[in-house]
Enzyme design. Structure first.
Site, short mmCIF file in Angstrom:
data_model
loop_
_atom_site.label_atom_id
_atom_site.label_comp_id
_atom_site.label_asym_id
_atom_site.label_seq_id
_atom_site.Cartn_x
_atom_site.Cartn_y
_atom_site.Cartn_z
CE LYS A 195 -1.63 -3.89 2.93
NZ LYS A 195 -1.83 -5.11 2.12
CB SER A 212 -0.88 0.02 1.26
OG SER A 212 -1.50 1.29 1.38
CE1 TYR A 243 -4.22 -2.06 5.00
CE2 TYR A 243 -3.24 0.03 4.40
CZ TYR A 243 -3.86 -1.15 4.03
OH TYR A 243 -4.11 -1.42 2.70
N1 LIG Z 1 -8.71 -0.44 -1.45
C1 LIG Z 1 -7.72 0.38 -1.17
O1 LIG Z 1 -7.88 1.61 -1.14
C2 LIG Z 1 -6.33 -0.18 -0.95
C3 LIG Z 1 -5.26 0.72 -0.94
C4 LIG Z 1 -3.97 0.22 -0.76
C5 LIG Z 1 -3.76 -1.13 -0.61
N2 LIG Z 1 -4.82 -1.99 -0.61
C6 LIG Z 1 -4.52 -3.43 -0.47
O2 LIG Z 1 -4.93 -4.08 -1.64
C7 LIG Z 1 -5.26 -5.44 -1.36
C8 LIG Z 1 -6.61 -5.78 -1.97
O3 LIG Z 1 -7.59 -4.95 -1.37
P1 LIG Z 1 -9.00 -4.60 -2.03
O4 LIG Z 1 -9.14 -3.15 -1.97
O5 LIG Z 1 -9.16 -5.32 -3.32
O6 LIG Z 1 -9.95 -5.21 -0.88
P2 LIG Z 1 -11.29 -6.06 -0.89
O7 LIG Z 1 -11.81 -5.92 0.49
O8 LIG Z 1 -12.15 -5.69 -2.06
O9 LIG Z 1 -10.77 -7.55 -1.13
C9 LIG Z 1 -9.97 -8.21 -0.19
C10 LIG Z 1 -10.23 -9.69 -0.31
O10 LIG Z 1 -9.35 -10.36 0.60
C11 LIG Z 1 -10.08 -11.39 1.25
N3 LIG Z 1 -9.48 -11.70 2.55
C12 LIG Z 1 -9.50 -10.94 3.67
N4 LIG Z 1 -8.88 -11.58 4.68
C13 LIG Z 1 -8.45 -12.77 4.17
C14 LIG Z 1 -7.77 -13.87 4.71
N5 LIG Z 1 -7.40 -13.90 6.02
N6 LIG Z 1 -7.50 -14.94 3.93
C15 LIG Z 1 -7.89 -14.93 2.62
N7 LIG Z 1 -8.55 -13.92 2.05
C16 LIG Z 1 -8.84 -12.85 2.82
C17 LIG Z 1 -11.50 -10.84 1.40
O11 LIG Z 1 -12.44 -11.88 1.59
C18 LIG Z 1 -11.67 -10.10 0.07
O12 LIG Z 1 -12.23 -10.93 -0.92
C19 LIG Z 1 -5.20 -5.56 0.16
O13 LIG Z 1 -3.98 -6.16 0.52
C20 LIG Z 1 -5.27 -4.13 0.63
O14 LIG Z 1 -4.66 -3.95 1.89
C21 LIG Z 1 -6.10 -1.54 -0.78
#
Ligand SMILES: NC(=O)c1ccc[n+]([C@@H]2O[C@H](COP(=O)([O-])OP(=O)(O)OC[C@H]3O[C@@H](n4cnc5c(N)ncnc54)[C@H](O)[C@@H]3O)[C@@H](O)[C@H]2O)c1
Length: 252
Positions: free
Chosen positions: A156, A139, A152
């Site tokens: 990351k 992130s 968080y």
């Molecule tokens: N959305 C944002 O703004 C953002 C920004 C920076 C980084 N991220 C990172 O990007 C990645 C994807 O996030 P996203 O936005 O697509 O989120 P999202 O919530 O849409 O999807 C996350 C998925 O991970 C699954 N998950 C959660 N815990 C789990 C576990 N213990 N085992 C297996 N699966 C699990 C959930 O069921 C979900 O399907 C994450 O690592 C998040 O931290 C997101």
């Protein structure tokens, strides 16, 4: 077809960025293993994919389940070429003194320990095959800390330096390891970084986060999938230990 017949495990494949990666990698010829805590969501993604695919329910923080994920992948598809550690959990803004040890552990286990666990079981296979690619979704919070997001940010930041440590260790085996730093992205996770009344959150989240992105819009799951395709395919064959910010300039 940049990933013809490659076998790719994508964690968090049931939603958001992971789902977009599953779709793009499948369209590019990969056999995709959709791995997610949410079994129904993983199966729903699998059903939409054009190519061979498998859905596996897994908690990426649980060693036995991760071992099973890798064993199932090898049993069905015979190899693992790409491991995308993308599953993650957010946290909403919280003063440090209010953070519980349980919440800290969950965030670190899902966002960081998971990369160790999947690598532990996938790397021996990649070594035997003579190469592979690991991608870790970190992130922009790993380099641009914000108040109240301590755990968080730490999880990351650790994911980024773990990626680099693995990249240098595994380069002699032709295993590349890179990280992607998404900025605020239009996925179900985004509103979970916010506190307050649910109606306010739904109304305000996008506006607040859009204001924080110099390029003026949220990052789409497809923007992240495109970056992942570059790093996972031979287009990025000399790139390792790198961190690619896909953040619309938020990290500047
Ligand atoms: N959305 C944002 O703004 C953002 C920004 C920076 C980084 N991220 C990172 O990007 C990645 C994807 O996030 P996203 O936005 O697509 O989120 P999202 O919530 O849409 O999807 C996350 C998925 O991970 C699954 N998950 C959660 N815990 C789990 C576990 N213990 N085992 C297996 N699966 C699990 C959930 O069921 C979900 O399907 C994450 O690592 C998040 O931290 C997101």
């Amino acid at each position: 077809m940049l990933l013809q017949d490659k076998v790719a495990i994508i964690t968090g494949g049931g939603s958001g960025m992971g789902k977009a990666m599953c779709q793009l990698f499948s369209r590019q010829g990969a056999k995709v293993v959709v791995a997610d805590l949410n079994a129904e969501a993983a199966e729903a993604t699998r059903q939409e994919l054009p190519g061979d695919a498998l859905a596996v329910a897994v908690n990426v923080a649980d060693e036995a389940m991760v071992r099973n994920l890798v064993e199932e992948t090898v049993r069905v598809f015979g190899r693992v070429d790409i491991l995308a550690n993308n599953a993650g959990v957010p946290m909403s803004f919280l003063p440090i003194e209010e953070l519980t040890v349980e919440r800290w552990d969950t965030i670190m286990n899902v966002n960081t320990k998971s990369i160790f666990l999947t690598s532990k079981y996938v790397v021996p296979i990649m070594k035997q095959q003579g190469g592979g690619v690991i991608l870790n979704t970190a992130s922009i919070a790993s380099i641009r800390a914000r108040p109240g997001l301590h755990a968080y940010c730490a999880s990351k930041g650790a994911a980024v330096i773990l990626s680099k440590a693995l990249a240098i260790e595994l380069a002699p085996y032709k295993i590349r390891v890179n990280a992607i730093n998404p900025g605020p992205a239009d996925t179900p996770m985004l509103s979970k970084f916010m506190n307050g009344d649910q109606a306010d959150i739904e109304r305000d989240t996008k506006e607040i986060f859009i204001d924080s992105v110099p390029l003026g819009s949220l990052i789409s799951p497809e923007d992240i999938a495109n970056a992942a395709l570059y790093l996972a395919s031979d287009m990025g064959k000399m790139v390792t230990g790198e961190v690619l910010n896909v953040d619309g300039g938020r990290g500047i």
